[in-house]
Design a protein around this motif. Structure first.
Motif, PDB file in Angstrom:
ATOM      1  N   ASP A   2      23.038  28.934  29.152  1.00  0.00           N
ATOM      2  CA  ASP A   2      21.699  29.242  29.618  1.00  0.00           C
ATOM      3  C   ASP A   2      20.790  29.431  28.414  1.00  0.00           C
ATOM      4  N   ILE A   3      19.756  28.606  28.359  1.00  0.00           N
ATOM      5  CA  ILE A   3      18.796  28.648  27.263  1.00  0.00           C
ATOM      6  C   ILE A   3      17.440  29.052  27.826  1.00  0.00           C
ATOM      7  N   ALA A   4      16.769  29.999  27.180  1.00  0.00           N
ATOM      8  CA  ALA A   4      15.422  30.387  27.570  1.00  0.00           C
ATOM      9  C   ALA A   4      14.439  29.575  26.750  1.00  0.00           C
ATOM     10  N   LEU A   5      13.493  28.910  27.431  1.00  0.00           N
ATOM     11  CA  LEU A   5      12.490  28.098  26.762  1.00  0.00           C
ATOM     12  C   LEU A   5      11.136  28.787  26.872  1.00  0.00           C
ATOM     13  N   PHE A   6      10.441  28.924  25.758  1.00  0.00           N
ATOM     14  CA  PHE A   6       9.117  29.540  25.726  1.00  0.00           C
ATOM     15  C   PHE A   6       8.120  28.516  25.222  1.00  0.00           C
ATOM     16  N   THR A   7       7.097  28.221  26.022  1.00  0.00           N
ATOM     17  CA  THR A   7       6.106  27.240  25.617  1.00  0.00           C
ATOM     18  C   THR A   7       5.068  27.830  24.675  1.00  0.00           C
ATOM     19  N   GLY A   8       5.030  29.123  24.583  1.00  0.00           N
ATOM     20  CA  GLY A   8       4.131  29.813  23.658  1.00  0.00           C
ATOM     21  C   GLY A   8       4.965  30.628  22.690  1.00  0.00           C
ATOM     22  N   VAL A  25      14.654  29.087  22.728  1.00  0.00           N
ATOM     23  CA  VAL A  25      13.834  28.092  22.048  1.00  0.00           C
ATOM     24  C   VAL A  25      12.382  28.464  22.285  1.00  0.00           C
ATOM     25  N   ALA A  26      11.592  28.526  21.213  1.00  0.00           N
ATOM     26  CA  ALA A  26      10.177  28.869  21.325  1.00  0.00           C
ATOM     27  C   ALA A  26       9.331  27.806  20.632  1.00  0.00           C
ATOM     28  N   ALA A  27       8.221  27.446  21.272  1.00  0.00           N
ATOM     29  CA  ALA A  27       7.326  26.451  20.702  1.00  0.00           C
ATOM     30  C   ALA A  27       6.583  26.998  19.489  1.00  0.00           C
ATOM     31  N   ILE A  28       6.314  28.292  19.509  1.00  0.00           N
ATOM     32  CA  ILE A  28       5.537  28.929  18.449  1.00  0.00           C
ATOM     33  C   ILE A  28       6.309  30.146  17.951  1.00  0.00           C
ATOM     34  N   GLY A  29       6.264  30.376  16.656  1.00  0.00           N
ATOM     35  CA  GLY A  29       6.887  31.571  16.119  1.00  0.00           C
ATOM     36  C   GLY A  29       7.604  31.308  14.809  1.00  0.00           C
ATOM     37  N   LEU A  46      18.375  31.369  17.974  1.00  0.00           N
ATOM     38  CA  LEU A  46      16.950  31.140  18.191  1.00  0.00           C
ATOM     39  C   LEU A  46      16.505  29.932  17.393  1.00  0.00           C
ATOM     40  N   LEU A  47      15.768  29.056  18.060  1.00  0.00           N
ATOM     41  CA  LEU A  47      15.148  27.906  17.419  1.00  0.00           C
ATOM     42  C   LEU A  47      13.649  28.025  17.671  1.00  0.00           C
ATOM     43  N   VAL A  48      12.835  28.048  16.610  1.00  0.00           N
ATOM     44  CA  VAL A  48      11.391  28.242  16.755  1.00  0.00           C
ATOM     45  C   VAL A  48      10.625  27.036  16.231  1.00  0.00           C
ATOM     46  N   ALA A  49       9.339  26.992  16.590  1.00  0.00           N
ATOM     47  CA  ALA A  49       8.424  25.931  16.172  1.00  0.00           C
ATOM     48  C   ALA A  49       8.911  24.568  16.644  1.00  0.00           C
ATOM     49  N   VAL A  50       9.313  24.507  17.913  1.00  0.00           N
ATOM     50  CA  VAL A  50       9.822  23.274  18.509  1.00  0.00           C
ATOM     51  C   VAL A  50       8.698  22.625  19.317  1.00  0.00           C
ATOM     52  N   SER A  51       8.285  21.438  18.925  1.00  0.00           N
ATOM     53  CA  SER A  51       7.229  20.752  19.667  1.00  0.00           C
ATOM     54  C   SER A  51       7.829  20.081  20.904  1.00  0.00           C
ATOM     55  N   GLY A  52       7.040  20.015  21.963  1.00  0.00           N
ATOM     56  CA  GLY A  52       7.466  19.355  23.188  1.00  0.00           C
ATOM     57  C   GLY A  52       8.233  20.225  24.158  1.00  0.00           C
ATOM     58  N   VAL A  53       8.361  21.516  23.888  1.00  0.00           N
ATOM     59  CA  VAL A  53       9.108  22.413  24.776  1.00  0.00           C
ATOM     60  C   VAL A  53       8.507  22.411  26.181  1.00  0.00           C
ATOM     61  N   GLU A  54       7.180  22.323  26.258  1.00  0.00           N
ATOM     62  CA  GLU A  54       6.511  22.362  27.560  1.00  0.00           C
ATOM     63  C   GLU A  54       6.827  21.137  28.416  1.00  0.00           C
ATOM     64  N   ILE A  56       9.930  19.904  28.780  1.00  0.00           N
ATOM     65  CA  ILE A  56      11.322  19.977  29.229  1.00  0.00           C
ATOM     66  C   ILE A  56      11.350  20.572  30.632  1.00  0.00           C
ATOM     67  N   PRO A  57      11.896  19.851  31.611  1.00  0.00           N
ATOM     68  CA  PRO A  57      11.958  20.368  32.983  1.00  0.00           C
ATOM     69  C   PRO A  57      12.826  21.622  33.088  1.00  0.00           C
ATOM     70  N   ASP A  58      12.522  22.458  34.077  1.00  0.00           N
ATOM     71  CA  ASP A  58      13.279  23.691  34.281  1.00  0.00           C
ATOM     72  C   ASP A  58      14.751  23.434  34.564  1.00  0.00           C
ATOM     73  N   ASP A  59      15.071  22.290  35.166  1.00  0.00           N
ATOM     74  CA  ASP A  59      16.462  22.011  35.535  1.00  0.00           C
ATOM     75  C   ASP A  59      17.190  21.157  34.497  1.00  0.00           C
ATOM     76  N   ALA A  60      16.661  21.089  33.288  1.00  0.00           N
ATOM     77  CA  ALA A  60      17.267  20.268  32.242  1.00  0.00           C
ATOM     78  C   ALA A  60      18.501  20.940  31.645  1.00  0.00           C
ATOM     79  N   TYR A  61      19.446  20.114  31.255  1.00  0.00           N
ATOM     80  CA  TYR A  61      20.606  20.565  30.482  1.00  0.00           C
ATOM     81  C   TYR A  61      20.315  20.214  29.032  1.00  0.00           C
TER      82      TYR A  61
END
Length: 80
Positions: A2-8, A25-29, A46-54, A56-61
């Motif tokens: 289970d990975i938590a994705l943050f678009t901000g 995973v966070a888009a900013i930070g 934790l992986l930060v500063a990832v572009s394109g996080v927004e 990624i669909p909620d049901d993605a693996y």
């Protein structure tokens, strides 16, 4: 995993709710932020500063490789 994705940015108040995830995973930070330090102490990758996080669909693996700094979308959809 289970990975938590943050678009901000990863907010400190959100960290308390992440006890059940195995990665974040966070888009900013940055890796030296207060939330990053708390996650590190919790043993949560934790992986930060990832572009394109927004995009990624909620049901993605996804495959999270923090050592290589890589997030790979493996598949999407409930048929998996």
């Amino acid at each position: 995993m289970d990975i938590a994705l943050f678009t901000g940015p990863l907010r400190l108040d959100a960290v308390a709710e992440l006890g059940q995830v195995q990665g974040v995973v966070a888009a900013i930070g940055g890796i030296t932020s207060h939330p990053a330090n708390i996650l590190r102490a919790m043993g949560i990758p934790l992986l930060v500063a990832v572009s394109g996080v927004e995009q990624i669909p909620d049901d993605a693996y996804v495959d999270l490789d923090c050592d290589a700094g890589r997030l790979t979308v493996m598949a999407c959809g409930s048929g998996i």
